[in-house]
Motif scaffolding. Structure first.
Motif, PDB file in Angstrom:
ATOM      1  N   SER A   1      25.979  17.625  28.548  1.00 32.05           N
ATOM      2  CA  SER A   1      25.778  18.923  29.187  1.00 32.05           C
ATOM      3  C   SER A   1      26.857  19.939  28.841  1.00 32.05           C
ATOM      4  CB  SER A   1      25.702  18.751  30.703  1.00 32.05           C
ATOM      5  OG  SER A   1      26.898  18.153  31.186  1.00 32.05           O
TER       6      SER A   1
ATOM      7  N   SER B   1      25.847  34.116  38.479  1.00 30.33           N
ATOM      8  CA  SER B   1      24.792  34.497  37.515  1.00 30.33           C
ATOM      9  C   SER B   1      24.673  36.000  37.391  1.00 30.33           C
ATOM     10  CB  SER B   1      23.467  33.904  37.960  1.00 30.33           C
ATOM     11  OG  SER B   1      23.145  34.330  39.266  1.00 30.33           O
TER      12      SER B   1
ATOM     13  N   ALA C   1      28.734  34.202  34.475  1.00 34.15           N
ATOM     14  CA  ALA C   1      28.070  33.394  33.455  1.00 34.15           C
ATOM     15  C   ALA C   1      28.383  33.953  32.068  1.00 34.15           C
ATOM     16  CB  ALA C   1      26.569  33.387  33.702  1.00 34.15           C
ATOM     17  N   GLY C   2      28.657  33.038  31.147  1.00 33.67           N
ATOM     18  CA  GLY C   2      29.040  33.438  29.801  1.00 33.67           C
ATOM     19  C   GLY C   2      30.534  33.562  29.596  1.00 33.67           C
TER      20      GLY C   2
ATOM     21  N   VAL D   1      30.707  29.718  38.980  1.00 33.95           N
ATOM     22  CA  VAL D   1      30.143  30.566  37.944  1.00 33.95           C
ATOM     23  C   VAL D   1      28.990  31.352  38.549  1.00 33.95           C
ATOM     24  CG1 VAL D   1      29.166  30.673  35.637  1.00 33.95           C
ATOM     25  CG2 VAL D   1      30.770  28.838  36.223  1.00 33.95           C
TER      26      VAL D   1
ATOM     27  N   ARG E   1      28.069  28.387  32.667  1.00 36.03           N
ATOM     28  CA  ARG E   1      26.749  28.580  33.265  1.00 36.03           C
ATOM     29  C   ARG E   1      26.849  28.359  34.769  1.00 36.03           C
ATOM     30  NH1 ARG E   1      24.030  24.222  29.086  1.00 36.03           N
ATOM     31  NH2 ARG E   1      24.274  25.450  27.163  1.00 36.03           N
ATOM     32  N   PRO E   2      25.937  28.919  35.538  1.00 34.25           N
ATOM     33  CA  PRO E   2      25.968  28.671  36.989  1.00 34.25           C
ATOM     34  C   PRO E   2      25.941  27.186  37.334  1.00 34.25           C
ATOM     35  CG  PRO E   2      24.525  30.512  36.499  1.00 34.25           C
ATOM     36  CD  PRO E   2      24.936  29.938  35.174  1.00 34.25           C
ATOM     37  N   GLU E   3      25.276  26.377  36.533  1.00 35.42           N
ATOM     38  CA  GLU E   3      25.213  24.939  36.811  1.00 35.42           C
ATOM     39  C   GLU E   3      26.532  24.216  36.537  1.00 35.42           C
ATOM     40  OE1 GLU E   3      23.165  26.693  34.815  1.00 35.42           O
ATOM     41  OE2 GLU E   3      22.601  25.545  32.999  1.00 35.42           O
ATOM     42  N   ASP E   4      27.506  24.916  35.989  1.00 35.41           N
ATOM     43  CA  ASP E   4      28.845  24.336  35.823  1.00 35.41           C
ATOM     44  C   ASP E   4      29.666  24.460  37.108  1.00 35.41           C
ATOM     45  OD1 ASP E   4      28.890  25.732  32.531  1.00 35.41           O
ATOM     46  OD2 ASP E   4      28.560  23.618  33.051  1.00 35.41           O
TER      47      ASP E   4
ATOM     48  N   SER F   1      31.410  29.722  27.503  1.00 31.75           N
ATOM     49  CA  SER F   1      29.967  29.908  27.740  1.00 31.75           C
ATOM     50  C   SER F   1      29.547  29.258  29.058  1.00 31.75           C
ATOM     51  CB  SER F   1      29.171  29.309  26.576  1.00 31.75           C
ATOM     52  OG  SER F   1      29.531  29.918  25.355  1.00 31.75           O
TER      53      SER F   1
ATOM     54  N   ARG G   1      30.589  23.468  24.293  1.00 31.95           N
ATOM     55  CA  ARG G   1      31.088  24.543  25.157  1.00 31.95           C
ATOM     56  C   ARG G   1      32.469  24.233  25.735  1.00 31.95           C
ATOM     57  NH1 ARG G   1      28.539  25.642  29.801  1.00 31.95           N
ATOM     58  NH2 ARG G   1      27.815  23.500  30.129  1.00 31.95           N
TER      59      ARG G   1
END
Length: 122
Positions: free
Chosen positions: A63, A122, A14-15, A120, A87-90, A85, A67
């Motif tokens: 969403s 976390s 993540a990130g 991704v 995210r786990p939801e990506d 950037s 980014r």
């Protein structure tokens, strides 16, 4: 016919960042809008970003705005998705798409690649 082959997926924290590529071949690609969709486990496919044939206009889902950025290289016939950037939801399978309609490229494109997995952690 238009053939699309994605690459560049993988595992990232993540990130972090990844850049997806889509090598396109077939008919005159400048006349095709191109884009990206994604499908997360257990979810429907969703629009991510698109760019017009001439590259003058781009769209992206709320969403990913700020980014992700989409671009295309006309010499290499390649579409890119720069993802920052993350995210786990990506986490999803990302598909390269193409269509001659500016509306259809964002709703129901006619050409799809095989997809590339982005994970991704976390």
């Amino acid at each position: 016919q238009v053939q699309l082959v994605e690459s560049g997926g993988g595992l990232v924290q993540a990130g972090g960042s990844l850049r997806l590529s889509c090598a396109a071949s077939g008919r005159t690609l400048n006349s095709y809008d191109m884009g990206w969709f994604r499908q997360a486990p257990g979810k429907v496919r969703e629009f991510v970003a698109a760019i017009t044939g001439g590259g003058a206009n781009t769209w992206s889902a709320d969403s990913v705005k700020g980014r992700f950025s989409i671009s295309r290289d006309y010499v290499k016939n390649t579409l890119y998705l720069q993802m920052n950037s993350l995210r786990p939801e990506d986490t999803a399978v990302y598909y390269c798409v193409a269509h001659q309609s500016t509306i259809m490229i964002r709703t129901n494109p006619g050409y799809w690649g095989q997809g590339t997995q982005v994970t991704v952690s976390s």
